[in-house]
Design an enzyme around this catalytic site. Structure first.
Site, PDB file in Angstrom:
ATOM      1  N   GLU A   3       7.765   8.060  -0.706  1.00  0.00           N
ATOM      2  CA  GLU A   3       9.142   8.297  -0.302  1.00  0.00           C
ATOM      3  C   GLU A   3       9.253   8.220   1.223  1.00  0.00           C
ATOM      4  O   GLU A   3       8.611   8.983   1.934  1.00  0.00           O
ATOM      5  CB  GLU A   3       9.498   9.698  -0.817  1.00  0.00           C
ATOM      6  CG  GLU A   3      10.780  10.263  -0.374  1.00  0.00           C
ATOM      7  CD  GLU A   3      10.877  11.726  -0.856  1.00  0.00           C
ATOM      8  OE1 GLU A   3       9.969  12.210  -1.564  1.00  0.00           O
ATOM      9  OE2 GLU A   3      11.874  12.363  -0.497  1.00  0.00           O
ATOM     10  N   ASP A   8      14.974  16.297  -3.161  1.00  0.00           N
ATOM     11  CA  ASP A   8      15.065  14.851  -2.960  1.00  0.00           C
ATOM     12  C   ASP A   8      13.887  14.151  -3.631  1.00  0.00           C
ATOM     13  O   ASP A   8      14.047  13.136  -4.292  1.00  0.00           O
ATOM     14  CB  ASP A   8      15.054  14.505  -1.465  1.00  0.00           C
ATOM     15  CG  ASP A   8      16.418  14.730  -0.831  1.00  0.00           C
ATOM     16  OD1 ASP A   8      17.370  14.973  -1.621  1.00  0.00           O
ATOM     17  OD2 ASP A   8      16.524  14.684   0.396  1.00  0.00           O
ATOM     18  N   ASP A  44      10.298  18.676  -3.057  1.00  0.00           N
ATOM     19  CA  ASP A  44      11.625  19.271  -2.873  1.00  0.00           C
ATOM     20  C   ASP A  44      12.631  18.550  -3.769  1.00  0.00           C
ATOM     21  O   ASP A  44      12.248  17.704  -4.568  1.00  0.00           O
ATOM     22  CB  ASP A  44      12.047  19.212  -1.397  1.00  0.00           C
ATOM     23  CG  ASP A  44      12.176  17.777  -0.902  1.00  0.00           C
ATOM     24  OD1 ASP A  44      11.981  16.853  -1.719  1.00  0.00           O
ATOM     25  OD2 ASP A  44      12.467  17.597   0.285  1.00  0.00           O
ATOM     26  N   ASP A  60       7.816  14.131  -2.084  1.00  0.00           N
ATOM     27  CA  ASP A  60       7.827  15.507  -1.606  1.00  0.00           C
ATOM     28  C   ASP A  60       8.098  16.476  -2.746  1.00  0.00           C
ATOM     29  O   ASP A  60       8.704  16.118  -3.745  1.00  0.00           O
ATOM     30  CB  ASP A  60       8.946  15.681  -0.561  1.00  0.00           C
ATOM     31  CG  ASP A  60       8.615  14.959   0.738  1.00  0.00           C
ATOM     32  OD1 ASP A  60       7.440  14.617   0.918  1.00  0.00           O
ATOM     33  OD2 ASP A  60       9.543  14.744   1.537  1.00  0.00           O
TER      34      ASP A  60
END
Ligand code: 0RA
Length: 637
Positions: A428, A505, A503, A501
């Site tokens: 990403e 996103d 998180d 990640d």
């Protein structure tokens, strides 16, 4: 308990036979239930529930209850006739004990002609019993309550009569043996999905599910059967006509039921069952259904002047665009094939399903011109889009060649050309992509940074998907092509690893990618080529000692071991917080990293969640977010 007379010899002989049978199962559990991982574990539940469902099919049972207990055991209770307790003439002991220790499908006790057999299905209660730490059976029958308990498959004592009881039924409680299974923790969602599925497939029965571990309780009852199943699958979609098409026919001894509905999306969601078993890898029944759908819709389109001549013929992909379908067949002697026995092999079933669907679907279309025209128009549109997509693809190919080598410029490829050892990391963002490039082993690890938004494939058609640069470079890098044209022999990396990640996103991008693979490149998932990298959440340091932890519990354990004092804890919020060396040592380097292999179930889950969160209906999304508010906030810490 002492036995008398001639029964003694029979008892001893059969006891030896039983012990031999049990140890065979315990020696090679995989032969009977496929594996000893979580899939094999849940197979135990399927097996026990299948026996209660057989009572439903015999018309003798209307209620089934399933409870997951805190101690790891599972209870299945039904109000069927009760497993017979009378003495079995040949073995000189209660039929129940025979069922629990020897007999399986194919025995004279069979209540259901459409038995499930062939590999892993319908292996019998004795297999579950042999693989359980303990198994407790209670039967209500003949006005009495009976009970018997087993340990690792062997009776702890004789069948006992506990007293009087009203009604009939069977209650089975078993605890999977932790010395057999890699994991003994049942997954609520897996059990829930199976019970819900069974309640659609068997509309006569009410199934109650209790998970005592978290206090949840659910009841599944779907009088509408597979028609309601299709309606349920389309909950978050805009449907093209309100009531699913329902077809039912018999060919020889094969019973065929199909429910069909179209939505305004672009994907094909077909679930196929054989004797209540979800054949996720398809098989002859699905081939027959597809052939019939293509043929019948083409016949109708031509005779009603929607298309002209053969040139404009609708393809299989055209008629399956936006299709939601449940196919349920009952086959007398099913042959299940493939690694996980999830594909039907009986060749005669193709013709049977094809002929039944041809006949019944063309009848339906003639009698319902409204839905007929709606769905034909949709297929014709799909056919036009397919032509546009073909042109777009050609363009992509030509463009790719002009850019040189055909590979995307963003790709940092590896040196090796042996796909079996090559790995592609999908990373990403450009910044983490840069770190990954420095941290990789160039020999066999390639990096493709994904920038910007990945297109929502749920809402996009092939031609639009191919206009998206991130998706185009991904497809070119992988090498197989997509959709009907996918060619696994062209796969350039046997491991495709999603590195995002921890998180929201990151999880969003992961879901998008999983949806893309599941929808457009399912063979990659089925053949086990898709992985998720697990970056550490914490870095603990004391002096020169460094420990990486992947979960909170692990961190707590490590803290204790290092002594709390003087330990600095770093919480990683994203890949970008690691330097190349750290990323390599924790997340990329074989032998040090943790990779999760993505299964078809994972993608199905992601996909369902995706329809809810990204589809066009607002209400299901609102409900989901309300229900999962806690989890959603947890994701974002
Ligand atoms: C053999 C024969 C009969 C019922 C059953 C087995 C039976 C097995 C299970 C397993 C779970 N629940 C069950 N309920 C019934 C028929 C006996 C009769 O004819 O009375």
């Amino acid at each position: 308990m002492a036995k008398e007379g001639s029964a003694v010899a029979a008892y001893d002989a059969s006891s030896i036979q039983i012990l031999e049978g049990l140890s065979a199962v315990r020696r090679r559990p995989g032969m009977y239930i496929g594996s000893t991982d979580t899939r094999g574990l849940h197979h135990l539940i399927n097996e026990v529930v299948a026996n209660s469902i057989d009572e439903v099919l015999a018309g003798a049972c209307t209620e089934i209850g399933l409870t997951l207990h805190k101690d790891g055991s599972c209870t299945v209770v039904d109000n069927g006739r009760g497993i017979p307790v009378e003495n079995h003439p040949r073995y000189g002991k209660p039929a129940l004990e025979i069922v629990m220790t020897i007999l399986h499908a194919g025995s004279k006790f069979d209540r259901n002609a459409y038995k499930v057999s062939g590999g892993l299905h319908g292996v019998g209660l004795h297999v579950v019993n042999a693989l359980s730490e303990w198994f407790d059976v209670k039967v209500k029958r003949n006005g009495h309550l009976y009970q018997q308990r087993y340990a690792q498959g062997a009776p702890e004592g004789p069948l006992k009569e506990l007293g009087e009881a009203e009604g009939t039924g069977t209650e089975q409680t078993f605890k999977p043996d932790p010395t057999v299974f890699e994991t003994v923790v049942f997954d609520r969602e897996t059990v829930e999905r199976r019970l819900k599925e069974l309640s659609f497939l068997n509309p006569q029965v009410t199934i109650r599910f209790t998970d005592e571990r978290d206090g949840t309780q659910q009841t599944f009852y779907h009088a509408g059967g597979i028609t309601e199943f299709v309606t349920d699958l389309n909950t978050a979609k805009n449907v093209l006509f309100p009531t699913p098409i329902f077809l039912h026919a018999k060919r020889d001894t094969t019973d065929i039921e199909v429910a069909i509905q179209y939505n305004d999306g672009y994907n094909d969601t077909t679930l196929a069952f054989v004797n209540d078993i979800n054949t996720v890898d398809g098989g002859t029944h699905v081939v027959g259904l597809r052939a019939a759908l293509t043929r019948t819709l083409n016949d109708y389109a031509r005779s009603h002047n929607f298309v002209k001549g053969d040139k404009e013929a609708l393809t299989g992909e055209d008629v399956r665009e936006g299709l939601t379908c449940v196919l349920s067949v009952k086959v007398l002697e099913p042959q299940f094939e493939g690694q996980t026995k999830a594909r039907l092999g009986n060749s005669e079933v193709k013709g049977q399903v094809e002929s039944a669907v041809n006949e019944k679907l063309s009848e339906y279309l003639e009698e319902h011109p409204g839905p007929a025209q709606t769905l034909i128009s949709k297929a014709v549109q799909a056919s036009q889009a397919r032509e546009a997509a073909r042109k777009a693809r050609e363009l992509t190919r030509r463009k790719g060649l002009l850019e040189g080598g055909g590979l995307p410029g963003k790709l940092a490829d590896c040196h090796s050309r042996d796909p079996a050892i090559c790995e592609l990391f999908l990373v990403e963002g450009d910044s983490a992509g840069g770190t990954a490039k420095q941290g990789r082993d160039r020999e066999f690890q390639a990096i493709l940074p994904l920038r910007g938004k990945i297109l929502n494939v749920e809402k996009a058609r092939l031609d639009r998907m191919l206009q998206n640069e991130a998706i185009r470079s991904l497809i070119t890098a992988i090498g197989t092509g997509i959709g009907d044209e996918l060619d696994l022999t062209k796969l350039r990396y046997h491991k495709i690893i999603l590195m995002t990640d921890a998180d929201v996103d990151g999880s969003h991008i992961r879901t998008l990618l999983l949806t893309l693979f599941y929808r457009k490149m399912p063979a990659l998932v089925k053949e086990g080529h898709i992985y998720i990298a697990l970056p550490p959440l914490y870095r603990l340091q004391k002096g020169s000692k460094i420990v990486y932890c992947f979960a909170d519990a692990e961190r707590d354990k490590a803290l204790k071991e290092m002594g709390q004092k003087g330990v600095t804890i770093q919480r990683y919020k994203g890949l970008g917080e690691m330097n190349a060396e750290q990323l390599r040592d924790t997340t990329m380097r074989p032998g040090h990293r943790v990779l999760l292999k993505v299964t078809v179930e994972d993608t199905a889950k992601a996909e369902n969640l995706f329809s809810i969160l990204m589809g066009e209906e607002v209400e299901p999304r609102r409900l989901y977010i309300q229900e999962h508010a806690v989890e959603v906030t947890n994701l974002d810490i």
